[in-house]
Design a protein around this motif. Structure first.
Motif, PDB file in Angstrom:
ATOM      1  N   ILE A 264       0.838  -1.195   0.000  1.00 42.97           N
ATOM      2  CA  ILE A 264       0.000   0.000   0.000  1.00 42.97           C
ATOM      3  C   ILE A 264       0.872   1.244   0.000  1.00 42.97           C
ATOM      4  N   GLN A 265       0.659   2.106  -0.975  1.00 39.26           N
ATOM      5  CA  GLN A 265       1.368   3.376  -1.073  1.00 39.26           C
ATOM      6  C   GLN A 265       0.406   4.514  -0.764  1.00 39.26           C
ATOM      7  N   SER A 266       0.905   5.567  -0.115  1.00 42.90           N
ATOM      8  CA  SER A 266       0.052   6.675   0.326  1.00 42.90           C
ATOM      9  C   SER A 266       0.470   7.985  -0.331  1.00 42.90           C
ATOM     10  N   ASP A 267      -0.521   8.837  -0.573  1.00 39.78           N
ATOM     11  CA  ASP A 267      -0.264  10.150  -1.148  1.00 39.78           C
ATOM     12  C   ASP A 267      -1.379  11.093  -0.703  1.00 39.78           C
ATOM     13  N   GLN A 268      -1.180  12.385  -0.943  1.00 40.80           N
ATOM     14  CA  GLN A 268      -2.165  13.407  -0.583  1.00 40.80           C
ATOM     15  C   GLN A 268      -2.259  14.454  -1.670  1.00 40.80           C
ATOM     16  N   MET A 269      -3.463  14.958  -1.904  1.00 34.78           N
ATOM     17  CA  MET A 269      -3.647  16.104  -2.782  1.00 34.78           C
ATOM     18  C   MET A 269      -3.516  17.348  -1.908  1.00 34.78           C
ATOM     19  N   ARG A 270      -2.518  18.193  -2.186  1.00 32.76           N
ATOM     20  CA  ARG A 270      -2.210  19.323  -1.311  1.00 32.76           C
ATOM     21  C   ARG A 270      -2.479  20.654  -2.006  1.00 32.76           C
ATOM     22  N   GLY A 271      -3.107  21.559  -1.258  1.00 33.56           N
ATOM     23  CA  GLY A 271      -3.429  22.876  -1.792  1.00 33.56           C
ATOM     24  C   GLY A 271      -2.808  23.999  -0.980  1.00 33.56           C
ATOM     25  N   THR A 272      -3.262  25.220  -1.271  1.00 31.34           N
ATOM     26  CA  THR A 272      -2.818  26.422  -0.575  1.00 31.34           C
ATOM     27  C   THR A 272      -4.001  27.076   0.104  1.00 31.34           C
ATOM     28  N   GLY A 273      -3.845  27.414   1.392  1.00 28.11           N
ATOM     29  CA  GLY A 273      -4.942  27.999   2.150  1.00 28.11           C
ATOM     30  C   GLY A 273      -5.329  29.390   1.665  1.00 28.11           C
ATOM     31  N   ALA A 274      -6.649  29.676   1.660  1.00 24.03           N
ATOM     32  CA  ALA A 274      -7.158  30.993   1.267  1.00 24.03           C
ATOM     33  C   ALA A 274      -8.540  31.183   1.869  1.00 24.03           C
ATOM     34  N   MET A 275      -8.876  32.447   2.192  1.00 22.37           N
ATOM     35  CA  MET A 275     -10.221  32.774   2.670  1.00 22.37           C
ATOM     36  C   MET A 275     -11.034  33.299   1.486  1.00 22.37           C
ATOM     37  N   ILE A 276     -12.159  32.634   1.218  1.00 22.03           N
ATOM     38  CA  ILE A 276     -13.035  33.022   0.116  1.00 22.03           C
ATOM     39  C   ILE A 276     -14.456  33.121   0.649  1.00 22.03           C
ATOM     40  N   GLY A 277     -15.019  34.316   0.561  1.00 25.89           N
ATOM     41  CA  GLY A 277     -16.383  34.506   1.042  1.00 25.89           C
ATOM     42  C   GLY A 277     -16.559  34.155   2.499  1.00 25.89           C
TER      43      GLY A 277
END
Length: 301
Positions: A264-277
């Motif tokens: 089993i291999q693990s990964d993550q979809m990573r983003g950048t934090g932002a305030m919207i509305g």
């Protein structure tokens, strides 16, 4: 109310039944549990379903969802605060787990909402459709779990051994990084996988602990097959999970996909934090979307 639900039990429903194989009383008991869990999806074409692909030993992609409901009365409405993609490839004998960020912005009826709201606005089908748009692959099945499922399942197999990857205290329960906690179960196990406020990586750190616990449960199931023959384990599965996978799907997994669960291999979809509305969002760059898509596509080849 406890809001953080552990998607990992959904893969356990898929993987553990594959681990136990087919035989005698277990067949009858497991067949009944799967019938209770079964809820078909209209978002997945018949030719793309696990039933069809498993006959030909083809790789499959399953969407794993955890809702924020607390009752065990089959009321599965809520937000899916935990979301993962599991790609099981019997040819490569590998499984890829890709955690998704619940705060990823999407559009529902022209309104921007978080990815974890897709289920609340519709059903498992709407979650499938939104995630397919996000990562640009087609799913072959889904599994959905409500609150309490992880605790019940872990308790039914006597807990799991976990080495903490973080030092923290949650609800007066403490963990020390590097220390191993044998037979972790119940509230202590939930605290371990729910923690994110004191984790420098926030929700991403919690995702890693979710995947860690999932692998620990699967490892125990492989080493001690008898632990999952017990009626308590079967009841814990059938009382907490809904899936579009039928008995034929699981029997196919049992005979052809077991070896893929050893790697089993693990990964993550990573983003950048932002305030919207006024909402905290995680924005996914096109390069990250492309990376995740390519990882999933490669896992499916």
């Amino acid at each position: 109310m406890k809001k953080i639900i552990i998607t990992i039990t959904s893969l356990i429903a898929v993987a553990v039944i594959a681990v136990i194989g087919i035989g005698g009383y277990a067949v009858w008991t497991t067949h009944g549990a799967i019938q209770k869990m079964h809820q078909p999806s209209t978002a997945i074409k018949k030719t793309d379903r696990v039933d069809t692909l498993s006959r030909h030993n083809k790789p499959i992609a399953i969407l794993l969802l955890g809702t924020d409901t607390g009752a065990l009365d089959r009321n599965y409405k809520g937000r899916t605060d935990s979301m993962m993609i599991a790609v099981i490839n019997p040819q490569k004998q590998q499984t890829l787990l890709m955690s998704l960020q619940r705060d990823t912005p999407i559009y529902v009826n022209g309104q921007m909402v978080k990815l974890n709201a897709a289920y609340a606005y519709g059903s498992a089908d709407s979650s499938i459709q939104q995630v397919e748009k996000l990562v640009n692959i087609k799913f072959n099945g889904y599994a959905l779990i409500n609150m309490g499922g992880l605790e019940s399942i872990a308790n039914s197999i006597g807990g799991v051994d976990i080495t903490s990857n973080l030092t923290f205290t949650e609800d007066n329960i403490s963990f020390t990084k590097g220390e191993t906690y044998p037979n972790l179960r119940g509230t202590r196990l939930l605290m371990y996988v729910r923690e994110r406020h004191f984790d420098p990586q926030g929700d991403y750190g919690r995702q890693m602990r979710q995947q860690q616990v999932m692998q620990a449960i699967l490892a125990k199931a492989r080493r001690h097959v008898s632990t999952i023959f017990n009626q308590g384990f079967i009841n814990a599965l059938s009382s907490n999970i809904l899936t579009d996978m039928s008995w034929n799907s699981f029997s196919g997994l049992a005979t052809k996909y077991r070896a893929a669960l050893n790697n089993i291999q693990s990964d993550q979809m990573r983003g950048t934090g932002a305030m919207i509305g006024g909402q905290s969002m995680q924005l996914m760059s096109q390069s990250e979307k492309d990376r995740v898509h390519n990882e999933l596509e490669n896992a499916l080849k």
